[in-house]
Write a protein that holds these residues in place. Structure first.
Motif: not given
Length: 479
Positions: A339-345, A462-467, A474-477
């Protein structure tokens, strides 16, 4: 809810009052049975009493009065040793069954013309994604579809059957051990690799449990990348069963397009005996069936394999080619599975917390040329030994949980550090990935169970997502 007939007025022992146990009791009661419940947990017994169920200490019950024992899949049937309720049931000649068997009996009790189609999916890895993917494809085509079992909703909590409906059911090896009459329209075995061996007495018992899904199936779909799958496919075909095979392969030669003259001979009208997931394409006899390049939620060759099972199952049930393709290309993906959860830079964060063994982590690591890998937890037999060929793809590993030390030793000269906990690992991996100044991936694919630090893989994901989000990603959604 699916009411279970056949036990009207009879006492049924139900042990284990988790999700499947309580749901089974409700379904039995709705069908006219007299369920008698027990659990080692006082709070679970209190909940059952609050719902009006009979709660009785099964250690001192009269077992000759029971028509069946419905056993929680979490309680051992045979290994390391049978649960005490199993011993009492067998001594009294009481059959031991589970929720999938109750579901099968409820479906079989319907007139043949009113029975819904059932797709059953099992396998060491990929079964949840395959289950969700098939459900999505059929729903997008406008079919009435109910998805559950070992994924999401317990099977007996799904809506009551109606003609024309399809049940897409994920089934674990524990659940299959408790079945005798489960007869899916399409039965799928994605793959087999060593797992849960303590519960099945070794690999032979584990394979036998998985193979039970084919006992009464109309159509059998088998992943043949491993020797156990190949042997099962051969034995099923030798027995005269309808078998479809799915394999994966690298590109070795250029695929050729169809050269057939008649529309009815076009590949979209075929239901082939074997599909090859070759790169991002599904192929039959070197002819391309469809290209998955646009399916953003199905990265990697292993997801092409999952898509091949979905293609097979939907086509066997009669869904048109174009509808199958549309469904596959629009699948949104599953949480905790690549699951692609987010992007940072320029750094993407991928949550593959469901990878609780090395074989599952292999699929994720193989999907990226480079990754900053977060791994660890409670190691399973063999640890990450089988992943050595993929270590060159790991820019750096960040290790957590009980397995951090052993995994560090096994990684050897592959760059790694022991982070200990998830938040530390995410922060360190994100910093290291950003420092390269290029497009990078931070990949949580633990190759270990979660139980040293988390109650399940979902909580770990979910702990990974929160961290990740705590870093300002930026969330993938939203991207």
């Amino acid at each position: 809810m699916i009411a279970v007939p056949g036990f009207e007025g009879r006492r049924i022992a139900v042990f284990g009052l988790g999700r499947s146990g309580l749901t089974a009791a409700r379904a039995l009661k709705a069908g006219g049975a007299l369920p008698v419940l027990w659990d080692d947990s006082v709070s679970s017994r209190m909940q059952a009493e609050a719902e009006g169920f009979a709660v009785e200490d099964l250690t001192s019950a009269d077992w000759s009065d029971f028509a069946a024992l419905v056993l929680s899949p979490g309680a051992p049937l045979t290994h390391p040793e049978p649960h005490w309720t199993v011993g009492k049931a067998k001594a009294a000649g009481v059959p031991v069954i589970g929720d999938i068997e109750l579901f099968a009996r409820a479906i079989a009790a319907l007139p043949e013309t009113e029975r819904p189609a059932v797709i059953g999916i099992t396998g060491t890895n990929g079964k949840s994604t395959t289950t969700a993917l098939i459900g999505w494809v059929l729903k997008q085509a406008g079919w009435t579809v109910h998805v559950g079992g070992n994924i999401g909703i317990g099977v007996l909590a799904l809506p009551a059957p109606t003609p024309g409906a399809v049940y897409v059911i994920e089934v674990s090896s524990y659940q299959l051990d408790l079945t005798t009459t489960f007869s899916p329209s399409v039965a799928i075995l994605t793959n087999i690799s060593p797992d849960h061996l303590d519960r099945h007495g070794g690999m032979e018992g584990y394979v036998a449990a998985k193979a039970r899904i084919f006992n009464n199936a109309w159509v059998s779909l088998v992943g043949i990348d491993d020797s156990w799958g190949r042997d099962l496919a051969s034995s099923l075909r030798a027995a005269g069963r309808t078998v479809g095979e799915v394999e994966t392969a690298e590109y070795e030669e250029e695929l050729h397009p169809p050269t057939l003259q008649y529309e009815e001979d076009h590949p979209r009208h075929w239901v082939p005996q074997r599909i090859t997931a070759m790169g991002r394409k599904l192929v039959f006899d070197q002819i391309e069936l469809l290209d998955l390049s646009a399916a953003r939620s199905l990265p990697g060759r292993h997801n092409a394999q999952n898509a091949a099972f979905a293609y097979f199952a939907a086509r066997f049930l009669g869904l048109e080619y174009d509808a199958v393709v549309q469904g596959l290309l629009t699948f949104p993906g599953l949480a905790h599975r690549m699951e692609h959860v987010a992007t940072l830079g320029r750094v993407r964060f991928i949550n593959d917390s469901k990878a609780t063994n090395a074989d599952a982590a292999r699929q994720a690591l193989s999907s990226y040329e480079r990754s900053f890998w977060i791994a660890g937890g409670r190691a399973k037999a063999g640890g990450i030994d089988d992943l050595e060929d993929l270590f060159p793809r790991v820019v750096e590993a960040f290790l957590i949980g009980e397995a951090a030390g052993p995994f560090a030793a096994r990684l050897g000269e592959t760059p790694h550090r022991i982070s200990g906990d998830m938040a530390s690992a995410v922060k360190a991996a994100a910093g290291a990935a950003a420092a390269t100044g290029r497009d990078e991936v931070v990949l949580l694919s633990p190759a270990a169970a979660s139980f040293d630090q988390y109650p399940d893989f979902e909580a770990r994901g979910e702990a990974f997502r929160a961290a990740v989000l705590a870093l300002g990603a930026i969330p993938a959604s939203a991207s």
